[in-house]
Write a protein that holds these residues in place. Structure first.
Motif, short mmCIF file in Angstrom:
data_model
loop_
_atom_site.label_atom_id
_atom_site.label_comp_id
_atom_site.label_asym_id
_atom_site.label_seq_id
_atom_site.Cartn_x
_atom_site.Cartn_y
_atom_site.Cartn_z
N THR A 26 0.83 -1.21 0.00
CA THR A 26 0.00 0.00 0.00
C THR A 26 0.87 1.26 0.00
O THR A 26 0.61 2.20 -0.75
N ALA A 27 1.91 1.26 0.82
CA ALA A 27 2.81 2.42 0.88
C ALA A 27 3.51 2.63 -0.46
O ALA A 27 3.63 3.77 -0.93
N ALA A 28 3.96 1.56 -1.09
CA ALA A 28 4.65 1.68 -2.37
C ALA A 28 3.72 2.21 -3.45
O ALA A 28 4.06 3.14 -4.18
N VAL B 53 -6.09 -5.46 -3.67
CA VAL B 53 -4.96 -6.04 -4.40
C VAL B 53 -3.75 -6.20 -3.48
O VAL B 53 -2.99 -7.17 -3.61
N ALA B 54 -3.57 -5.30 -2.53
CA ALA B 54 -2.47 -5.45 -1.57
C ALA B 54 -2.64 -6.71 -0.73
O ALA B 54 -1.68 -7.44 -0.49
N ALA B 55 -3.86 -6.98 -0.32
CA ALA B 55 -4.13 -8.21 0.45
C ALA B 55 -3.87 -9.44 -0.40
O ALA B 55 -3.31 -10.44 0.09
N THR B 56 -4.23 -9.37 -1.66
CA THR B 56 -3.98 -10.51 -2.56
C THR B 56 -2.50 -10.75 -2.74
O THR B 56 -2.01 -11.88 -2.60
N ILE B 57 -1.73 -9.70 -3.03
CA ILE B 57 -0.29 -9.85 -3.23
C ILE B 57 0.37 -10.33 -1.93
O ILE B 57 1.24 -11.20 -1.96
#
Length: 99
Positions: free
Chosen positions: A57-59, A91-95
């Motif tokens: 998320t930060a990136a 998408v962050a949770a998926t990755i």
């Protein structure tokens, strides 16, 4: 009772409309980052499999505002800018689930 039914209906609609992290990954990330985020995008990025959701998320937020990224900054900015906060969270949770 009407109040409970209304709340349940809103919850049901919200869950149907929730962002699908796997679908977002497939349509926006897969072509560069590969299956389960296991490759360096265009042989220039870090491998993002195993990153936690907060780091992702930060990136991506940094790509959006221009404060993050090196060689991939120009490629990632339009992709990142197209993600809503809900899409990014999904998408962050998926990755992050790709270990």
């Amino acid at each position: 009772m009407k109040k409970v039914c209304t709340i349940l209906a809103i919850a049901a609609v919200s869950s149907l409309m929730a962002a699908d992290g796997a679908a977002i990954y497939q349509s926006k990330c897969f072509s560069c980052h590969g299956d389960k985020a296991s490759k360096a995008a265009l042989n220039k990025s870090q491998i993002i499999a195993g990153w936690d959701a907060a780091k992702i998320t930060a990136a991506v937020t940094g790509y959006k505002d221009g404060s993050y990224g090196a060689a991939m900054k120009g490629v990632m900015k339009p992709i990142a800018s197209g993600l809503s906060d809900e899409d990014l969270k999904a998408v962050a949770a998926t990755i992050a689930s790709y270990k």
